[in-house]
Motif scaffolding. Structure first.
Motif, PDB file in Angstrom:
ATOM      1  N   LEU A  65      67.049   8.629  64.453  1.00 18.47           N
ATOM      2  CA  LEU A  65      66.737   7.972  65.717  1.00 18.47           C
ATOM      3  C   LEU A  65      67.802   8.319  66.749  1.00 18.47           C
ATOM      4  CD1 LEU A  65      64.952   5.987  67.298  1.00 18.47           C
ATOM      5  CD2 LEU A  65      66.445   4.146  66.479  1.00 18.47           C
ATOM      6  N   VAL A  66      67.386   8.904  67.863  1.00 16.72           N
ATOM      7  CA  VAL A  66      68.320   9.275  68.927  1.00 16.72           C
ATOM      8  C   VAL A  66      67.778   8.803  70.266  1.00 16.72           C
ATOM      9  CG1 VAL A  66      69.154  11.306  67.680  1.00 16.72           C
ATOM     10  CG2 VAL A  66      67.259  11.555  69.292  1.00 16.72           C
ATOM     11  N   CYS A  67      68.673   8.682  71.242  1.00 17.19           N
ATOM     12  CA  CYS A  67      68.281   8.334  72.599  1.00 17.19           C
ATOM     13  C   CYS A  67      67.392   9.432  73.167  1.00 17.19           C
ATOM     14  CB  CYS A  67      69.523   8.150  73.468  1.00 17.19           C
ATOM     15  SG  CYS A  67      69.157   7.864  75.218  1.00 17.19           S
ATOM     16  N   ASP A  68      66.259   9.059  73.727  1.00 17.51           N
ATOM     17  CA  ASP A  68      65.313  10.046  74.235  1.00 17.51           C
ATOM     18  C   ASP A  68      65.786  10.691  75.534  1.00 17.51           C
ATOM     19  OD1 ASP A  68      62.701  11.244  73.632  1.00 17.51           O
ATOM     20  OD2 ASP A  68      62.087  10.389  75.558  1.00 17.51           O
ATOM     21  N   LYS A  69      66.823  10.130  76.156  1.00 15.20           N
ATOM     22  CA  LYS A  69      67.354  10.688  77.402  1.00 15.20           C
ATOM     23  C   LYS A  69      68.531  11.632  77.181  1.00 15.20           C
ATOM     24  CE  LYS A  69      65.222   8.885  81.112  1.00 15.20           C
ATOM     25  NZ  LYS A  69      64.734   9.660  82.276  1.00 15.20           N
ATOM     26  N   CYS A  70      69.383  11.323  76.192  1.00  9.88           N
ATOM     27  CA  CYS A  70      70.610  12.107  76.039  1.00  9.88           C
ATOM     28  C   CYS A  70      70.861  12.604  74.630  1.00  9.88           C
ATOM     29  CB  CYS A  70      71.817  11.303  76.521  1.00  9.88           C
ATOM     30  SG  CYS A  70      72.279   9.945  75.415  1.00  9.88           S
TER      31      CYS A  70
ATOM     32  N   ALA B 245      71.944  10.900  72.014  1.00  8.86           N
ATOM     33  CA  ALA B 245      72.954  10.166  71.254  1.00  8.86           C
ATOM     34  C   ALA B 245      72.306   9.433  70.079  1.00  8.86           C
ATOM     35  CB  ALA B 245      73.666   9.164  72.148  1.00  8.86           C
ATOM     36  N   PRO B 246      72.926   9.487  68.892  1.00  7.45           N
ATOM     37  CA  PRO B 246      72.355   8.775  67.738  1.00  7.45           C
ATOM     38  C   PRO B 246      72.305   7.266  67.980  1.00  7.45           C
ATOM     39  CG  PRO B 246      74.017  10.368  67.038  1.00  7.45           C
ATOM     40  CD  PRO B 246      74.123  10.261  68.531  1.00  7.45           C
ATOM     41  N   LEU B 247      71.237   6.641  67.476  1.00  9.44           N
ATOM     42  CA  LEU B 247      71.053   5.206  67.613  1.00  9.44           C
ATOM     43  C   LEU B 247      70.864   4.584  66.240  1.00  9.44           C
ATOM     44  CD1 LEU B 247      68.497   5.146  70.586  1.00  9.44           C
ATOM     45  CD2 LEU B 247      70.943   4.688  70.711  1.00  9.44           C
ATOM     46  N   PRO B 248      71.233   3.324  66.078  1.00  7.88           N
ATOM     47  CA  PRO B 248      70.988   2.654  64.798  1.00  7.88           C
ATOM     48  C   PRO B 248      69.509   2.372  64.616  1.00  7.88           C
ATOM     49  CG  PRO B 248      71.882   1.110  66.408  1.00  7.88           C
ATOM     50  CD  PRO B 248      71.956   2.469  67.033  1.00  7.88           C
ATOM     51  N   GLY B 249      69.075   2.335  63.372  1.00  2.00           N
ATOM     52  CA  GLY B 249      67.685   2.022  63.088  1.00  2.00           C
ATOM     53  C   GLY B 249      66.885   3.248  62.698  1.00  2.00           C
ATOM     54  N   ALA B 250      65.621   3.023  62.394  1.00  2.00           N
ATOM     55  CA  ALA B 250      64.721   4.090  61.956  1.00  2.00           C
ATOM     56  C   ALA B 250      63.906   4.614  63.120  1.00  2.00           C
ATOM     57  CB  ALA B 250      63.795   3.561  60.858  1.00  2.00           C
ATOM     58  N   ASP B 251      63.576   5.884  63.051  1.00  2.00           N
ATOM     59  CA  ASP B 251      62.748   6.519  64.075  1.00  2.00           C
ATOM     60  C   ASP B 251      61.286   6.130  63.831  1.00  2.00           C
ATOM     61  OD1 ASP B 251      61.470   8.080  65.903  1.00  2.00           O
ATOM     62  OD2 ASP B 251      62.356   9.975  65.258  1.00  2.00           O
ATOM     63  N   GLU B 252      60.729   5.358  64.748  1.00  2.00           N
ATOM     64  CA  GLU B 252      59.349   4.897  64.620  1.00  2.00           C
ATOM     65  C   GLU B 252      58.402   5.667  65.532  1.00  2.00           C
ATOM     66  OE1 GLU B 252      59.443   0.704  65.275  1.00  2.00           O
ATOM     67  OE2 GLU B 252      60.527   0.287  63.398  1.00  2.00           O
ATOM     68  N   GLY B 253      58.888   6.775  66.080  1.00  3.95           N
ATOM     69  CA  GLY B 253      58.029   7.632  66.877  1.00  3.95           C
ATOM     70  C   GLY B 253      57.830   7.202  68.314  1.00  3.95           C
ATOM     71  N   LYS B 254      58.626   6.293  68.808  1.00  6.24           N
ATOM     72  CA  LYS B 254      58.539   5.867  70.205  1.00  6.24           C
ATOM     73  C   LYS B 254      59.903   6.034  70.869  1.00  6.24           C
ATOM     74  CE  LYS B 254      59.430   0.992  69.125  1.00  6.24           C
ATOM     75  NZ  LYS B 254      58.946  -0.410  69.280  1.00  6.24           N
TER      76      LYS B 254
ATOM     77  N   GLU C 280      63.388   5.564  72.464  1.00 11.29           N
ATOM     78  CA  GLU C 280      64.438   4.541  72.482  1.00 11.29           C
ATOM     79  C   GLU C 280      65.598   5.091  73.310  1.00 11.29           C
ATOM     80  OE1 GLU C 280      64.109   1.614  71.267  1.00 11.29           O
ATOM     81  OE2 GLU C 280      62.453   1.766  69.835  1.00 11.29           O
ATOM     82  N   TYR C 281      66.430   4.191  73.854  1.00  9.40           N
ATOM     83  CA  TYR C 281      67.476   4.623  74.761  1.00  9.40           C
ATOM     84  C   TYR C 281      68.802   3.950  74.433  1.00  9.40           C
ATOM     85  CZ  TYR C 281      63.278   6.055  77.211  1.00  9.40           C
ATOM     86  OH  TYR C 281      62.064   6.621  77.505  1.00  9.40           O
TER      87      TYR C 281
ATOM     88  N   GLN D  47      64.219  14.023  82.626  1.00  9.69           N
ATOM     89  CA  GLN D  47      63.157  13.313  81.913  1.00  9.69           C
ATOM     90  C   GLN D  47      63.544  12.957  80.481  1.00  9.69           C
ATOM     91  OE1 GLN D  47      59.568  15.599  80.944  1.00  9.69           O
ATOM     92  NE2 GLN D  47      58.323  13.905  81.696  1.00  9.69           N
ATOM     93  N   ARG D  48      63.952  13.952  79.698  1.00  8.51           N
ATOM     94  CA  ARG D  48      64.277  13.737  78.285  1.00  8.51           C
ATOM     95  C   ARG D  48      65.491  14.597  77.929  1.00  8.51           C
ATOM     96  NH1 ARG D  48      59.335  14.633  74.396  1.00  8.51           N
ATOM     97  NH2 ARG D  48      60.497  13.154  73.106  1.00  8.51           N
ATOM     98  N   GLY D  49      66.127  14.282  76.815  1.00  7.23           N
ATOM     99  CA  GLY D  49      67.285  15.062  76.404  1.00  7.23           C
ATOM    100  C   GLY D  49      67.517  15.004  74.910  1.00  7.23           C
ATOM    101  N   ARG D  50      68.157  16.048  74.405  1.00  5.74           N
ATOM    102  CA  ARG D  50      68.524  16.120  72.997  1.00  5.74           C
ATOM    103  C   ARG D  50      69.868  16.825  72.835  1.00  5.74           C
ATOM    104  NH1 ARG D  50      64.929  13.078  72.760  1.00  5.74           N
ATOM    105  NH2 ARG D  50      63.253  12.870  71.214  1.00  5.74           N
ATOM    106  N   ALA D  51      70.516  16.574  71.710  1.00  8.18           N
ATOM    107  CA  ALA D  51      71.748  17.264  71.334  1.00  8.18           C
ATOM    108  C   ALA D  51      71.648  17.631  69.866  1.00  8.18           C
ATOM    109  CB  ALA D  51      72.970  16.385  71.580  1.00  8.18           C
TER     110      ALA D  51
END
Length: 249
Positions: free
Chosen positions: A51-56, A58-67, A69-70, A82-86
């Motif tokens: 699970l990562v922030c859809d804008k930048c 950054a890793p986020l706690p929790g499971a990736d549920e396909g929606k 998260e920021y 609009q969106r971002g990944r690392a």
């Protein structure tokens, strides 16, 4: 003839591996295949996955549920993209590899680093997208001799079969290093420092641009580049970093 050539190529590669056995790209220890990491460095390389922030990214706690998260930063800071990944979190072995590629002339790292970026960018990529690197000022480029972001964006674009415009953006003035600056100082330092190359402005109308950089910290560099693209007619902008500086890094 084709089979003979393939056999000769395999034999040549085998001979090379006898003389120059594959080494870990991070520490130089022996590994099974080229461009790989040894087990110890693999454990010390934090990939920005799950699970990562859809804008930048950054890793986020929790499971990736396909929606989408920021992270807290992207919930409070207006991002023009609009969106971002690392691909990586900027610490431990990942940080050492980024610095070696950026400042240590380790251009052999381009292939594996770009491969990780391509995997991270999969949710962002779409037909017709234009890839462009964050630019260096000509004085810094002269000193460093290469733009590491351009090397990465070119490799990702080739692998994805997308258009790469290496000189889409220009630095209009030399800025001080962003290292050690607070968020507001980073934005102020880059104010008015980036523009669209006038010769490339016609490429952007209605296009989706993917901006590529080596490290994302506050997002100031991506923001000024994204603003320039949108002002020149780009429909959307997304961002891709080799490594993201995370708060807990």
């Amino acid at each position: 003839m084709g089979r003979d050539f393939t056999g000769l190529r395999r034999a040549a590669l085998g001979a090379l591996h006898v003389m120059f056995p594959p080494r870990c790209i991070a520490c130089g220890a022996g590994v099974a295949a080229d461009f790989g990491l040894c087990p110890a460095c693999w454990r010390e390389t934090p990939f920005a996955s799950g699970l990562v922030c859809d804008k930048c990214g950054a890793p986020l706690p929790g499971a990736d549920e396909g929606k989408p998260e920021y992270c807290d930063d992207c919930l409070t800071i207006a991002r023009p993209w609009q969106r971002g990944r690392a691909a990586l979190v900027y610490k431990d072995a990942a940080r050492r590899m980024v610095l070696a590629f950026k400042h240590g002339d380790r251009l052999d790292l381009r292939r594996p680093l770009a491969g990780w970026m391509l995997r991270a960018a999969a949710p962002l990529l779409e037909p017709g997208m234009v890839l462009a690197p964050v630019p260096l000022h000509r004085l810094r480029l002269l000193k460093r001799r290469y733009n590491q972001s351009a090397l990465l964006s070119g490799a990702v674009a080739r692998a994805a079969g997308l258009t790469h415009v290496v000189d889409l953006l220009q630095r209009t003035r030399a800025t001080r290093s962003q290292e050690g600056l607070h968020r507001d100082e980073r934005f102020a330092n880059l104010s008015g420092a980036v523009r669209i190359n006038p010769r490339r402005a016609g490429l952007l109308a209605g296009r989706h641009v993917l901006l590529v950089d080596d490290v994302m910290t506050s997002g100031a560099t991506f923001a000024v580049c994204a603003d320039a693209c949108l002002a020149a007619g780009a429909e959307n902008v997304s961002v891709l970093a080799l490594a993201r500086v995370a708060k807990d890094a």
